[in-house]
Design a protein around this motif. Structure first.
Motif, short mmCIF file in Angstrom:
data_model
loop_
_atom_site.label_atom_id
_atom_site.label_comp_id
_atom_site.label_asym_id
_atom_site.label_seq_id
_atom_site.Cartn_x
_atom_site.Cartn_y
_atom_site.Cartn_z
N LYS A 415 37.67 -2.48 6.09
CA LYS A 415 38.25 -1.48 5.18
C LYS A 415 37.45 -1.39 3.89
O LYS A 415 37.31 -0.31 3.31
CB LYS A 415 39.71 -1.84 4.88
N ARG A 416 36.91 -2.51 3.43
CA ARG A 416 36.13 -2.51 2.19
C ARG A 416 34.69 -2.06 2.42
O ARG A 416 34.06 -1.47 1.53
CB ARG A 416 36.12 -3.92 1.58
N HIS A 417 34.16 -2.38 3.59
CA HIS A 417 32.75 -2.07 3.88
C HIS A 417 32.66 -1.42 5.26
O HIS A 417 32.13 -2.03 6.21
CB HIS A 417 31.90 -3.35 3.83
#
Length: 575
Positions: A415-417
């Motif tokens: 989700k972050r990367h």
């Protein structure tokens, strides 16, 4: 420094009037939440029923047509022990129920990767199946299921892995971990899911009078529990109460000589006596030999071994699997040497990062999972080992420690990367993933950051839980035997371990790297053989007269003679 912590019993053992359970074993059981003799009996009558498993009736509707209308079923498996046993169990059960058009396909990990992919569907189409059934995979196969549907082939998914937010658009899904499934045991392995589905199918066929009209004896599917037991232990799923029943019942069948020829042959080549087999033999003897086929070559050899009913032919295949396992060990040893060099670079006198990633362009894709496990055990950190694929992508195998749910951690990282991972999936303690080409360095930092956020200092401090100390009078063959048969022991229900201080009377290195000792409890008593595997040869043998040990009380068998032996997992000199 390993911190030794005594297990705490959530409740006291409730002794019955005529129980023959030693106080030591009562203490061991209570520390694992087992407080009555009834909870130790592990009878088939206590097995969970299949009725609450979501999707099972829709799946049965599909399989009834396979049996009654002789439709062509293609089973798509996985290249590990759980996948191999799931495939073999499904084929054996369906054949016993009269199905004749059953085939299987296991993707070669080097050509197709994991699970039902669109590329594998293209291969499956040539088999002209009326139905594809996945075992131990499929819950993340959105593209593969869609590709099959586009070819007019419905897909029945049976799996146990954790699902993503989106589920495949399959004709039926049986997975206790899918949303809305009320089946109580979320720790079921893939083979257990297939076993329950076969129970439901048999019940439906009985209900409609199929066996009578077809003049077929309704099979006793319990006879297939040797496969379920092997899968449950080898896949390292938690041994909750239902899983302990399945494993114990499978072990009893093997000890009684009622096992498939392949398991008997694999035990034989591993030097194990089937009448004394325990759950650990699945994890350390049978499982690695089966897994070797999927790691280095083609899991079809393992599946054929489990399907074989000819003891001589099964032994030939088991010997081939044993040879593959020897090759795997050699490959692993070379990779482990590479990993040691990487760890030496990382170890700058400070603690290792909270999460460690390792990569070498020459590493073998099929062995990185074992390597990740070995490194995790050494440094007590979540570890991902990567190998280079033919496409330039990096294939990773992840192993975690208590406190970090690996699949959830990868989901958070994605989700972050979102640009780093092509795909990922797995369990709390193990997962697989694929990185984009050139994404390794960014992933290394992102994974370390995620682990640092999710793990506390206590999680990263290595600890060993024990069941206290033994008295000098406890080191008896009778207690060692009672502990041996009191399991099954495994993930989430660990074998009894004890700690104590001992005087060292003799010590020597055997097998190049194992420490053999003759010791005596500090308080006196019998002289005891002890062995510690894979010791640091820079420290042992030692001049210390006393050692602190964490150990298991075990039974050593040599030339028909049994004796007490201590299996030492942690060893430190008393200075």
């Amino acid at each position: 420094m390993v911190r030794i912590v005594q297990r705490v019993s959530p409740a006291a053992w409730q002794a019955g009037p005529s129980e023959q359970i030693s106080p030591v074993l009562q203490r061991v059981y209570a520390a694992r939440g087992v407080t009555t003799a009834e909870q130790t009996r592990l009878s088939l009558q206590q097995l969970l029923p299949y009725h609450s498993m979501k999707g099972v009736q829709q799946a049965v509707n599909l399989l009834v047509q396979v049996v009654q209308q002789n439709q062509r079923l293609l089973i798509v498996g996985d290249f590990d022990v759980d996948g191999a046993t799931s495939t073999a169990l499904a084929i054996r059960a369906l054949r016993l129920m009269g199905a004749t058009s059953i085939d299987y396909l296991v993707p070669n990990r080097f050509d197709f990767g994991y699970g039902l992919t669109p590329e594998l569907v293209e291969v499956a189409v040539s088999r002209r199946p009326d139905l594809i059934m996945t075992v131990d995979n499929g819950i993340a196969a959105m593209a593969g299921v869609a590709a099959a549907a586009a070819k007019g082939i419905p897909v029945l998914v049976t799996d146990h892995h954790l699902p993503a937010e989106q589920l495949p658009n399959a004709a039926a899904i049986v997975n206790p971990n899918q949303p809305g499934c009320a089946f109580p045991s979320k720790a079921a392995c893939g083979c257990t899911v297939v076993f329950y589905l076969m129970l439901a199918l048999k019940a439906r066929l009985l209900e409609v009078g199929y066996f009578t009209s077809a003049a077929i004896a309704a099979p006793n599917l319990v006879e297939l529990l040797d496969l379920v037991a092997l899968a449950t232990v080898a896949d390292v799923v938690p041994l909750d109460f239902n899983n302990r029943i399945l494993v114990e019942q499978g072990l009893r069948r093997i000890r009684a000589g009622r096992t498939v020829a392949g398991i008997q042959a694999l035990l034989q080549v591993a030097g194990k006596t089937s009448t004394r087999v325990v759950s650990a033999d699945f994890g350390f003897a049978v499982g690695p030999r089966l897994n070797a086929a999927g790691r280095l070559d083609d899991m079809a050899l393992g599946i054929e071994c489990l399907l074989c009913d000819d003891p001589a032919l099964a032994l030939q295949m088991a010997l081939q699997l044993d040879e593959l396992n020897r090759d795997r060990r050699q490959i692993e040893a070379a990779m482990a040497a590479d990993a040691e060099r990487f760890l030496a670079v990382l170890d700058t006198g400070q603690a290792f990062p909270a999460g460690v990633c390792l990569f070498h362009r020459d590493w073998h894709q099929g062995v990185i999972g074992i390597l990740a496990s070995r490194v995790k055990e050494k440094i007590h950190r979540p570890v991902i080992a990567f190998a280079l694929s033919d496409t330039g992508e990096l294939k990773g195998s992840a192993r975690s420690i208590a406190g970090l749910h690996m699949r959830d951690a990868l989901d958070l990282l994605h989700k972050r990367h979102p640009q780093l991972m092509v795909k990922f999936g797995g369990h709390a303690m193990a997962a697989g993933l694929t990185l984009v080409a050139g994404g390794f360095d960014a992933f290394v930092q992102a994974f370390a950051d995620i682990c640092q956020q999710l793990l506390g200092a206590e999680d990263l401090a290595e600890r060993t839980d024990v069941d206290g100390e033994l008295e000098a009078t406890d080191f008896t063959l009778e207690l060692a035997e009672q502990l041996r048969w009191a399991g099954p022991w495994g993930q989430g229900f660990p074998p009894p371990g004890f700690s104590g201080r001992f005087c060292v009377l003799q010590q020597r290195i055997v097998g190049d790297k194992h420490l053999k000792m003759l010791v005596q409890p500090e308080s006196g008593g019998a002289l005891l053989d002890a062995i510690c595997f894979n010791v640091d040869l820079g420290q042992w043998p030692s001049s210390a007269a006393q050692v602190d040990m964490v150990y298991q009380l075990d039974v050593n068998e040599f030339r028909g003679r049994q004796s007490v032996q201590l299996l030492v997992s942690h060893l430190s000199a008393v200075v």
